[in-house]
Design an enzyme around this catalytic site. Structure first.
Site, PDB file in Angstrom:
ATOM      1  N   ASP A  57     117.196 -57.569 -49.415  1.00  0.00           N
ATOM      2  CA  ASP A  57     116.084 -58.001 -48.562  1.00  0.00           C
ATOM      3  C   ASP A  57     115.643 -59.442 -48.795  1.00  0.00           C
ATOM      4  O   ASP A  57     115.404 -59.847 -49.932  1.00  0.00           O
ATOM      5  CB  ASP A  57     114.851 -57.134 -48.818  1.00  0.00           C
ATOM      6  N   GLU A 242     110.217 -49.017 -44.256  1.00  0.00           N
ATOM      7  CA  GLU A 242     110.075 -50.087 -45.237  1.00  0.00           C
ATOM      8  C   GLU A 242     109.730 -51.399 -44.530  1.00  0.00           C
ATOM      9  O   GLU A 242     109.814 -51.524 -43.305  1.00  0.00           O
ATOM     10  CB  GLU A 242     111.369 -50.219 -46.045  1.00  0.00           C
TER      11      GLU A 242
END
Length: 534
Positions: A57, A242
């Site tokens: 990420d 998320e």
């Protein structure tokens, strides 16, 4: 930030601490690198990738004094997901990146998961000064061997920088936000300024409950709960939500019609399989986000709004402190279905191309429009653009473009004559056996990206091969913009109303482009290609 079900060895290692865990990570990393020869032919030219080791990420990107900063989930000791730190890179144009030292390091007692960075220009936190405002990095701490928190507890913590992001200090009173009871699934803080309330809004998730939690603060240190966002609709057992983002945008550029967009990353069960990014358009009143009308319960996933219809965009995040310009987004170009087996070395993982956002009405529906940034467009102009004459292709005819390259910017508009299907093949081999095919079916309105013959596809049985999305072509006209890199194809259709992002791993020499028409005639106009745009 997260675990995939393909990282069991490192998850097992996390039960141990200190030297034993570090040694195991290094052994696994060395083994992975020994098995994987270097693959410079797949090193992206237009997208950030670390020099070596694992990346997932993007975290806390921001702009300050003309420099873009990008942080990212990073395992500095291995080629697979492991003890997570924040890597760091900088750029002045979002295209050429300089890798910096690790910004926020994990320890045997704490992993540093995903989050966001804000520029505290008013020094509301008191951690800097009026003349030297601090940067604040909000991130998830995952605790191990800490008597105050059960192992695996996730809570929100704060690090701060007083030198423009070069060095970071941990806030002494961390964590700044926990759940009661504490949770192993509470993560991914994103912070945005809410001018109407003169306060900061934080969005976080309880990932396994598919629940976004909203908080408020005026000093960035103390947070009060506002509301939960958990809409009815497309949710599955085992699905994780998320990286929640809350972004204000005016619909069709009308400042009198403000909307808010809630973006969440979904894993698994995304529109293209595995992990992906969904969004909701609605209103925010300072306390609660309320989405516009949602599809009926039980609707097909395609009835919902997806940021990307390809397989390889996840954990999308906004650049902070960019002023009044259109919001800028960047994501992780991979998929948890196969991220740990990608055939690249000595790195694994990269970022998507940054894009700018707008919200426009498309077919009567508020839709996120994504287009490459002005700095990218300037690069293409400087690089030089080859313009080709319009082409008419009849049934089963192809035209090979007289230009080659493994890094290309391609723009073309398709006008239906009486064709059933038409499109373009990129990263095609000289013999035509290898290539990534983008096609549009004028009879069904389906746009398809097919990477089944794109090159190396056997590294994972979960590497999905074909991705399809419905897109209307008013009056039989469809515009395509493709950004082709050494290991990826990013498609922006109809001015960015639909996006597809897919990794590909073609063999050397697969640098051709061709147009085709099936089942009738297609007219191709506006054929513009920039080669070797680096």
């Amino acid at each position: 930030m997260k675990r995939s079900d393909q990282t069991v060895p490192l998850d097992t290692a996390r039960r141990y601490h200190g030297l034993a865990a570090a040694c195991l990570v290094l052994i696994l990393s060395s083994h992975a690198q020994a098995q994987d020869p270097a693959t410079p032919q797949w090193r992206p030219a237009l997208h950030f990738s670390p020099a070596e080791h694992w990346m997932n990420d993007p975290n806390g990107p921001f702009l300050l004094d003309g420099t873009y900063h990008l942080f990212y989930q990073y395992n500095p000791a291995g080629m697979v997901w492991g003890p997570m730190s924040w890597g760091h890179a900088t750029s002045t144009d979002l295209l050429h990146w300089h890798e910096e030292s690790v910004a926020i390091s994990s320890s045997p007692n704490e992993d540093i998961f995903s989050g966001t960075v804000v520029y505290d220009s008013r020094n509301s936190s008191g951690l800097g000064s009026a003349s030297a405002p601090p940067l604040l990095a909000f991130h998830t701490s995952v605790f191990h061997g800490n008597p105050a928190h059960p192992d695996g507890t996730q809570a929100q913590s704060l690090s701060y920088s007083l030198d423009g992001g070069a060095h970071w200090r941990s806030y002494e009173q961390n964590p700044i936000l926990t759940l009661e009871p504490e949770s192993r699934q509470f993560r991914d803080p994103s912070v945005v300024w809410y001018p109407q309330g003169q306060c900061w809004i934080m969005t976080t998730v309880v990932a396994d409950a598919q629940l976004v939690k909203l908080y408020r603060s005026t000093d960035l240190l103390h947070w009060s709960f506002l509301s939960d966002f958990q809409p009815s609709g497309y949710r599955k057992p085992g699905m994780l939500w998320e990286m929640p983002l809350l972004i204000p945008l005016s619909l069709d550029g009308n400042p009198h019609d403000p909307r808010w967009v809630m973006i969440v990353s979904v894993n698994p069960w995304s529109i293209a399989g595995g992990s992906g990014v969904q969004y909701f358009v609605g209103r925010f009143d300072g306390t609660r986000f309320t989405p516009d009308a949602l599809p009926p319960e039980g609707s097909d996933p395609s009835a919902y709004d997806w940021l990307d219809h390809g397989a390889d965009q996840y954990a999308t995040i906004r650049f902070a402190n960019t002023g009044t310009e259109a919001p800028l987004l960047i994501g992780w170009m991979s998929n948890w279905d196969y991220a740990s087996t990608l055939p690249t070395a000595p790195w694994r993982g990269q970022a998507t191309l940054p894009v700018q956002l707008a919200l426009k009405t498309v077919d009567g529906h508020p839709t996120l429009i994504q287009t490459p940034t002005p700095t990218y467009e300037e690069l293409i102009r400087r690089q030089g653009i080859a313009a080709f004459a319009d082409r008419d292709l009849g049934s089963s005819q192809t035209w090979r473009v007289p230009l080659v390259g493994d890094v290309l910017d391609i723009r073309v508009t398709l006008h239906r004559g009486d064709a059933v299907r038409a499109g373009i093949v990129v990263r095609q081999s000289p013999d035509g056996r290898t290539g990534t095919v983008i096609s549009y079916d004028f009879t069904t309105g389906n746009l398809t990206l097919d990477r089944s013959h794109s090159g190396e596809v056997a590294f994972s049985p979960r590497f999905s091969l074909t991705h399809i999305a419905h897109l209307s072509a008013p009056d039989g006209v469809l515009s395509l913009h493709l950004v082709v890199d050494r290991n990826s194809v990013e498609l922006f259709a109809n001015g960015g109303a639909l996006r597809m992002t897919d990794l590909v791993f073609p063999p050397a020499g697969s640098d051709r482009v061709s147009l085709f028409s099936d089942g009738g005639r297609t007219h191709f106009t506006g054929i513009r290609i920039s080669a070797s745009a680096r």
